[in-house]
Design an enzyme around this catalytic site. Structure first.
Site, PDB file in Angstrom:
ATOM      1  N   LYS A 141       8.362  12.919   2.039  1.00  0.00           N
ATOM      2  CA  LYS A 141       7.330  13.444   1.832  1.00  0.00           C
ATOM      3  C   LYS A 141       7.387  12.329   2.595  1.00  0.00           C
ATOM      4  O   LYS A 141       6.372  11.348   2.408  1.00  0.00           O
ATOM      5  CB  LYS A 141       6.723  13.887   1.639  1.00  0.00           C
ATOM      6  CG  LYS A 141       4.975  14.651   2.176  1.00  0.00           C
ATOM      7  CD  LYS A 141       4.309  13.965   2.934  1.00  0.00           C
ATOM      8  CE  LYS A 141       3.338  12.654   1.933  1.00  0.00           C
ATOM      9  NZ  LYS A 141       2.354  12.721   3.125  1.00  0.00           N
ATOM     10  N   GLU A 156       6.529   1.513  -6.882  1.00  0.00           N
ATOM     11  CA  GLU A 156       5.716  -0.014  -6.195  1.00  0.00           C
ATOM     12  C   GLU A 156       4.151   0.192  -5.414  1.00  0.00           C
ATOM     13  O   GLU A 156       4.547   0.581  -4.053  1.00  0.00           O
ATOM     14  CB  GLU A 156       6.755  -0.633  -4.638  1.00  0.00           C
ATOM     15  CG  GLU A 156       7.609  -1.145  -4.376  1.00  0.00           C
ATOM     16  CD  GLU A 156       6.871  -1.856  -3.296  1.00  0.00           C
ATOM     17  OE1 GLU A 156       5.073  -2.342  -3.298  1.00  0.00           O
ATOM     18  OE2 GLU A 156       7.098  -1.552  -1.532  1.00  0.00           O
ATOM     19  N   CYS A 163       2.737  -4.798   1.324  1.00  0.00           N
ATOM     20  CA  CYS A 163       2.083  -5.138  -0.186  1.00  0.00           C
ATOM     21  C   CYS A 163       2.904  -6.345  -0.792  1.00  0.00           C
ATOM     22  O   CYS A 163       1.721  -7.159  -1.699  1.00  0.00           O
ATOM     23  CB  CYS A 163       3.181  -4.495  -0.910  1.00  0.00           C
ATOM     24  SG  CYS A 163       3.132  -2.732  -0.426  1.00  0.00           S
TER      25      CYS A 163
END
Ligand code: SIN
Length: 489
Positions: free
Chosen positions: A182, A260, A294
């Protein structure tokens, strides 16, 4: 320059389930917006529980077949996929830039980055060795076989729509797992294009399935996969609250998880650093993808004796950044992904200024460019109580905190629940090793702002998650060991 795609077949615009391109079973679609304008320029299926279940059914049925395919053959298919990705680098780069907003050079660069993971895991597929264990008694042989875990659900983020799919799907397929995926609702087109190329590369029907869903319907899709015991692993890149939710829900069926999650990376400049190198390192690490990364530095600490000199150099570099749409080849910073992202940066700037920080560069929206642009910003006088020190800003804003001693900055750098990346610039070798060991992060950049590489283990500690992507350890999360003991020999 336009961001038009040359090969329309890269835009299937439908879900891919059991080797077929399908509309959502309830027939709904949602719009994909261009972050530069907020205009809808494409639509994709708005899938629900039925589509998620069909994808899972297909992946489950294909698993025994795919795991039995010899590793070398799986590797050949991955190599073909990689070749197709590279052959379509221009189109894929344009697609990434169109739906995600990053400058075109970065879009193309991301395709190369994605490809590096597919190439890496094609090779790793053939090296997924087990062990022959010295037997403890005569007449016995002992083995540890490495087996694929089963169906993997990959839930991927919008900030690197190609690289994060590659980093999850390539190891899964290499290991012999099948996949339901997804992609993020903001950037589904790149993911569908990659799956189209995987189909062309010969990934068999049912092995790789993808369903798209709007933000509102995403929980419906993910819940099907979380609840079903046939999904044996979830791999997710995204926020820490969502990661915690997945971990709680996955506990019922004890699925494996690779998470993560969010970071709050410190970037430390010591007085013995090469200041020019530190400025360049910060520019690379902070402004890649407009700060929507990130591993982007979120708290910048500069030692008092070099603070002013560093700020002057950095201010000059940040002021020179060119902001604009990806379609302008001169742009270095594109729009933020959506209005929520811009609101957050604005809130962080306002909070910092209200608490005493001073704006040296930028500090405001660039509304004349479009709805989602924010000026590259430099604040000085930040401290640990500000929102920008506690939450990931995820935008082109640098807030500098002055520090006095190594002990102080080590304490401050680690004073966060997060631990993805950390960076520091220094030249004293003893300090370098002290700091590399002291930082509570999964990744450390020493005199280096660009850390990521397919050969490196990428992942965090503390509330930045667990599991490692890439490197010789990258298959571990997709395989399990089975001990076989043969007696009576
Ligand atoms: C991320 O932001 O999640 C990934 C960044 C990277 O691979 O460098």
């Amino acid at each position: 320059m336009t961001l038009t795609i040359q090969h329309d077949d890269l835009l299937p615009g439908r879900n891919f389930i059991a080797g077929q391109w399908r509309e959502a079973l309830e027939g709904q679609r949602f719009g994909v917006t261009d972050p530069a304008t907020d205009a809808v320029f494409a639509t994709v299926p708005d899938s629900g529980a039925l589509d998620a279940a069909a994808a899972l059914e297909a992946a489950h049925a294909a698993f025994p077949i795919w795991r039995a395919v010899p590793a070398k053959q799986r590797a050949q298919i991955l190599n073909r996929w990689n070749a197709l990705i590279l052959a379509h680098q221009d189109d894929l780069g344009r697609l990434i830039s169109r739906e995600q907003g990053k400058p075109l050079a970065e879009g193309r660069g991301e395709v190369a980055y994605a490809s590096s993971y597919v190439e890496w895991f094609a090779a790793e597929a053939t090296r997924a060795n087990g062990d022959v264990i010295p037997a403890s008694v005569p007449g016995r042989r002992m083995f540890a076989l490495r087996e694929p875990v089963g169906v993997v659900a990959a839930i991927t983020p919008w900030n690197f729509p190609a690289a994060m799919i590659a980093r999850k799907i390539a190891p899964a397929l290499a290991a012999g797992c099948t996949v339901v995926c997804k992609p993020a609702e903001d950037t589904p087109l790149t993911s569908l294009a990659l799956v189209k190329l995987a189909e062309e590369a010969g990934v068999p029907a049912g092995v790789l399935n993808i369903v798209t869903a709007s933000r509102e319907r995403t929980p419906e899709v993910v819940d099907v996969w979380l609840d079903d015991p046939r999904v044996r692993k979830i791999t997710f890149t995204g926020s820490t609250p969502v990661g915690k939710h997945l971990a709680r829900r996955a506990a019922d069926t004890l699925k494996r998880l690779s998470l993560e999650l969010g970071g709050n990376a410190p970037f430390i400049v010591f007085e013995d650093a090469d200041l020019d190198a530190a400025v360049e390192g910060l520019m690379v690490a902070k402004f890649r993808n407009g700060g929507q990364t990130c591993v982007s530095p979120n708290r910048v600490f500069v030692q008092s004796s070099v603070h002013d000199a560093f700020v002057e150099k950095l201010a000059a570099r940040i002021s020179a950044l060119k902001v604009g749409p990806a379609s302008d080849s001169a742009s270095q910073i594109g729009p933020m992904i959506n209005a929520r992202a811009v609101d957050k940066i604005e809130r962080h700037v306002q909070d910092a200024v209200a608490r005493g920080a001073v704006t040296r560069v930028g500090g405001a929206r660039l509304a004349a460019l479009g709805p989602n642009y924010f000026a590259p910003t430099l604040l000085v006088g930040a401290d640990g109580g500000m929102a920008c020190a506690c939450e990931e800003t995820f935008g082109p804003m640098v807030a500098i905190t002055r520090f006095e001693t190594e002990a102080d900055v080590t304490r401050a750098a680690n004073d966060t629940p997060f631990g993805l990346a950390g960076y520091f610039y220094a030249t004293d070798l003893r300090r370098i090793w002290r700091m590399a060991e002291a930082l509570q992060t999964g990744l450390v950049g020493v005199n280096e702002g660009a850390l990521a590489a397919e050969a490196a283990p990428f992942g965090g500690v503390k509330e930045s998650g667990y599991g490692r992507e890439g490197s010789v350890h990258g298959l571990d999360d997709y395989t399990q060991l089975k001990y076989v003991c043969q007696g009576q020999l």
